[in-house]
Design a protein around this motif. Structure first.
Motif, mmCIF file in Angstrom:
data_model
loop_
_atom_site.group_PDB
_atom_site.id
_atom_site.type_symbol
_atom_site.label_atom_id
_atom_site.label_comp_id
_atom_site.label_asym_id
_atom_site.label_seq_id
_atom_site.Cartn_x
_atom_site.Cartn_y
_atom_site.Cartn_z
ATOM 1 N N LEU A 36 -19.642 -10.608 -38.425
ATOM 2 C CA LEU A 36 -19.180 -9.625 -39.606
ATOM 3 C C LEU A 36 -19.986 -8.330 -39.065
ATOM 4 O O LEU A 36 -18.555 -6.949 -39.448
ATOM 5 N N ARG A 37 -20.319 -7.880 -38.182
ATOM 6 C CA ARG A 37 -20.733 -6.723 -37.856
ATOM 7 C C ARG A 37 -19.471 -6.230 -36.875
ATOM 8 O O ARG A 37 -19.379 -4.641 -37.273
ATOM 9 N N ALA B 270 -18.637 -6.358 -30.085
ATOM 10 C CA ALA B 270 -19.599 -7.591 -29.194
ATOM 11 C C ALA B 270 -20.403 -6.934 -29.389
ATOM 12 O O ALA B 270 -21.754 -7.972 -28.865
ATOM 13 N N ALA B 271 -21.191 -5.808 -28.462
ATOM 14 C CA ALA B 271 -22.750 -5.715 -28.373
ATOM 15 C C ALA B 271 -23.857 -6.342 -29.940
ATOM 16 O O ALA B 271 -24.581 -6.222 -29.773
ATOM 17 N N LEU B 272 -22.870 -5.304 -30.847
ATOM 18 C CA LEU B 272 -23.323 -6.248 -32.535
ATOM 19 C C LEU B 272 -24.102 -7.626 -32.539
ATOM 20 O O LEU B 272 -25.067 -7.390 -33.528
ATOM 21 N N GLU B 273 -23.537 -8.630 -31.937
ATOM 22 C CA GLU B 273 -23.665 -9.900 -32.010
ATOM 23 C C GLU B 273 -24.927 -10.091 -30.986
ATOM 24 O O GLU B 273 -25.979 -11.416 -30.961
ATOM 25 N N LEU B 274 -24.858 -9.239 -30.000
ATOM 26 C CA LEU B 274 -26.352 -9.529 -29.290
ATOM 27 C C LEU B 274 -27.109 -8.952 -30.230
ATOM 28 O O LEU B 274 -28.593 -9.440 -29.610
ATOM 29 N N VAL B 275 -27.105 -8.269 -30.745
ATOM 30 C CA VAL B 275 -28.462 -6.667 -31.279
ATOM 31 C C VAL B 275 -28.803 -8.269 -32.607
ATOM 32 O O VAL B 275 -30.115 -8.558 -32.423
ATOM 33 N N GLN B 276 -28.000 -9.597 -32.929
ATOM 34 C CA GLN B 276 -28.125 -10.205 -34.269
ATOM 35 C C GLN B 276 -28.706 -11.347 -33.105
ATOM 36 O O GLN B 276 -29.448 -11.730 -34.163
ATOM 37 N N MET C 254 -29.285 2.428 -36.059
ATOM 38 C CA MET C 254 -28.976 1.114 -36.391
ATOM 39 C C MET C 254 -30.426 0.521 -35.745
ATOM 40 O O MET C 254 -30.380 -0.320 -36.612
ATOM 41 N N ARG C 255 -30.929 0.041 -34.534
ATOM 42 C CA ARG C 255 -31.529 -0.915 -34.385
ATOM 43 C C ARG C 255 -32.880 -0.090 -35.011
ATOM 44 O O ARG C 255 -33.802 -1.225 -35.238
ATOM 45 N N THR C 256 -33.290 1.200 -35.039
ATOM 46 C CA THR C 256 -34.587 1.608 -35.076
ATOM 47 C C THR C 256 -34.534 0.835 -36.884
ATOM 48 O O THR C 256 -35.481 0.643 -36.930
ATOM 49 N N GLU C 257 -33.394 1.031 -37.782
ATOM 50 C CA GLU C 257 -33.466 0.915 -39.071
ATOM 51 C C GLU C 257 -34.094 -0.664 -39.195
ATOM 52 O O GLU C 257 -34.431 -1.086 -40.161
ATOM 53 N N VAL C 258 -32.768 -1.210 -38.503
ATOM 54 C CA VAL C 258 -32.995 -3.227 -38.873
ATOM 55 C C VAL C 258 -34.335 -3.199 -38.571
ATOM 56 O O VAL C 258 -35.700 -4.153 -39.481
ATOM 57 N N LEU C 259 -34.885 -2.892 -37.322
ATOM 58 C CA LEU C 259 -36.602 -2.891 -37.356
ATOM 59 C C LEU C 259 -37.336 -2.611 -38.221
ATOM 60 O O LEU C 259 -37.885 -3.210 -38.769
ATOM 61 N N ALA D 23 -27.995 -0.629 -43.610
ATOM 62 C CA ALA D 23 -27.600 -0.040 -42.381
ATOM 63 C C ALA D 23 -27.109 -0.647 -41.352
ATOM 64 O O ALA D 23 -26.598 -0.935 -41.111
ATOM 65 N N TYR D 24 -27.594 -1.514 -41.188
ATOM 66 C CA TYR D 24 -27.568 -2.856 -39.512
ATOM 67 C C TYR D 24 -26.522 -3.325 -39.985
ATOM 68 O O TYR D 24 -26.073 -3.812 -39.030
ATOM 69 N N THR D 25 -26.067 -3.998 -41.095
ATOM 70 C CA THR D 25 -24.941 -5.170 -41.062
ATOM 71 C C THR D 25 -23.214 -4.032 -41.625
ATOM 72 O O THR D 25 -22.472 -4.614 -41.164
ATOM 73 N N VAL D 26 -23.441 -2.721 -41.939
ATOM 74 C CA VAL D 26 -22.626 -2.858 -43.142
ATOM 75 C C VAL D 26 -22.322 -1.217 -42.523
ATOM 76 O O VAL D 26 -21.369 -0.526 -41.513
#
Lengths: 357, 357
Positions: free
Chosen positions: B43-44, B70-76, B158-163, B197-200
């Protein structure tokens, strides 16, 4: 290192302001991360700065180099937070470990749910935040220096290696089917990746490439760092069993209580016959709480196997390798590293290997 | 997305080769991470690619954009591995969760120590590895595009917000002292940072800045993304209580069993008087295993509070906000987003908000 501390403080203040803007309720937890970060010896930043010096850059050290050095303390914050969760450690640097402190606050506030599990979960996320922020700070600093591309392989290598070393360490503790000889090799591999690459070799490498060092300089530094880094850990192993608690600040035989899979222990075990009662005594006791008398008895038992002398010999050999790396000369016979860097690295290396705490 | 899959596979094959060179004993664990990464809906990455389209870049999408997606799938992968440890989940996507699978292998091999704890520790480290590698892949891709500097704030955000969103979520579940109104606000804040924030929003933002979009385009995309992202989560909340198990693939009332602190539940609770027996019934039952009859009884109870209609209304309002953002016009009255991007975003948004699974 003082400039590095200031750079880290500036960076973290900006991140704290972002967190406050997202939701101020997060500040108490995030402040725990901020208070914790950089409270250690700044060993890795020192090696990064030494690597930069070795690149032959003269004049004042740019603030961006100090910022990149400070990023290593954020990686270390992640490593320690996650380590303490994985080891279920109650203390760190003489204070309650972060997950324990958060669990205690959860209890004190009368919150619902399992406070231990809550503390561990928050500590995992704070560690993730530290790792993400380490990347942000490093990438920004290297980009501002215009040296990101040459620095990326070293940065990637360092993080992959320390995590691989930690995975190997977990395996070593769990896999009971290995021969004593395999255990020595496994413990050495853990030292190589978890300690030497992460603490000495890659910080030097990073400082060097950020300073635009030649491949010959990078190569000499990495050989030095790999050798001194393993020797540093072997000294740690010896102190963990034979160190004076009044100097190390840790209980006598701390590594034995924690059941650390050190090279020292693996060498001692491999020196004993499978039928030797001392082997069973060791395997029965290591990894359990013990009184000072038992710790001292086991230390004597290990000394009796000749393992400490073997480890001391290995340290001497590694220091020899490291010093030879510092003296690497080019085809014309000129030393590739500048004199001031060699002096500094000799001092840092001796301190790492000859210490008593 | 197919190119993104290929870019991810290439990147991970290189990392696997590095791990094999460090110590081949690590491959079984690292292969679990590789097998797990990217098995979701991507999705991301889809939103990142949509953001890139919105930047108005024509012609074939560069491979580096696909690699950044694809890097977003590694964060996921990191988020899911660590989530499953924190939630103590036994399954993920119909298979044993990674920490459970590793614990089972530990048992099967007859290794020593607590297998559950071992599985959790390895999963924490594999998550860290995924997060570090996400940074490596993103930084490399953005650098090769020559767009790293403009992309860094979005990547950091993005990374700060999801955490931060995950930390807030933990707090929300633990802090029992908040009023029902505060709980609604807290659940909305979790949706805003952990999901929207993280997904969209940030994936769109990243795609846009990597494509060199103007500030007006970035602003329109972010407003769209924040609104659709929250609406997406609200739809999830409704499906988690009222969804058809044969369509969602999850047990009936799954969110109630898990005790998720959703906006739906918070709105339902805030609609009930503190003395209402239904409130006590909810608080007694939510967060525990329950049979289908109880799940259906609680779903009816929640429906009786009018909360689902309120949440549906909120979704409609957010979709309105999102569509308005897509229609943002400049001073001359021209829409700032290209038509093809608007069409794609309408479709992606409708699918996210109108789905039944």
């Amino acid at each position: 290192v003082d400039v590095a501390r200031a750079e880290l403080a500036t960076f973290l203040a900006a991140r704290r302001a972002e967190i406050a803007a997202l939701d101020p309720r997060l500040l108490p937890d995030v402040d725990r991360l901020l208070d914790f970060t950089g409270t250690g010896k700044w060993l890795r930043p020192q090696f990064l700065l030494a690597g930069h010096l070795a690149a032959g850059v003269t004049g004042e050290v740019p603030a961006e180099i100090c910022a990149a050095a400070a990023a290593l303390e954020l990686v270390q914050a992640c490593a320690l937070l996650h380590d303490d969760v994985m080891d279920r450690s109650d203390t760190r640097r003489g204070l309650p470990s972060t997950h324990r402190a958060i669990a205690a606050a959860h209890d004190a506030d009368g919150w619902s749910g399992d406070s231990d599990h809550y503390g561990e979960s928050v500590a995992i996320l704070l560690g993730d935040l530290a790792l993400a922020w380490a990347d942000d700070l490093f990438t920004e600093s290297a980009t501002r220096l215009g040296r990101l591309i040459p620095a990326l392989p070293a940065w990637r290598g360092m993080r992959t290696e320390v995590l691989a070393g930690q995975l190997l360490d977990l395996r070593a503790a769990a896999d009971s089917g290995e021969t004593p000889g395999e255990q020595v090799q496994q413990a050495l591999a853990v030292n190589r990746w978890k300690t030497a690459a992460y603490t000495v070799e890659r910080p030097l490498h990073l400082g060097a490439v950020l300073g635009g060092a030649s491949p010959a300089v990078v190569d000499a530094l990495r050989r030095y760092g790999a050798a001194i880094g393993v020797a540093f850990q072997l000294r740690d192993d010896l102190l963990g069993v034979f160190g004076d608690p009044s100097v190390t600040g840790k209980p006598a035989g701390n590594d034995l209580v924690e059941g650390k899979r050190t090279v020292l222990l693996a060498v001692a075990r491999s020196a004993l016959d499978p039928t030797d009662a001392r082997l069973h005594r060791l395997d029965d006791r290591v990894g359990r709480p013990m009184d000072a008398a038992t710790a001292s008895e086991l230390a004597e038992l290990i000394a009796g196997t000749g393992a400490p002398q073997q480890v001391e010999q290995r340290i001497d050999d590694l220091v020899g390798t490291a010093h030879a790396a510092l003296d690497t000369a080019d085809a014309a016979g000129t030393r590739v590293l500048p004199d001031d860097a060699v002096d500094l690295l000799r001092r840092l290396g001796d301190r790492a290997v000859r210490r008593s705490s």
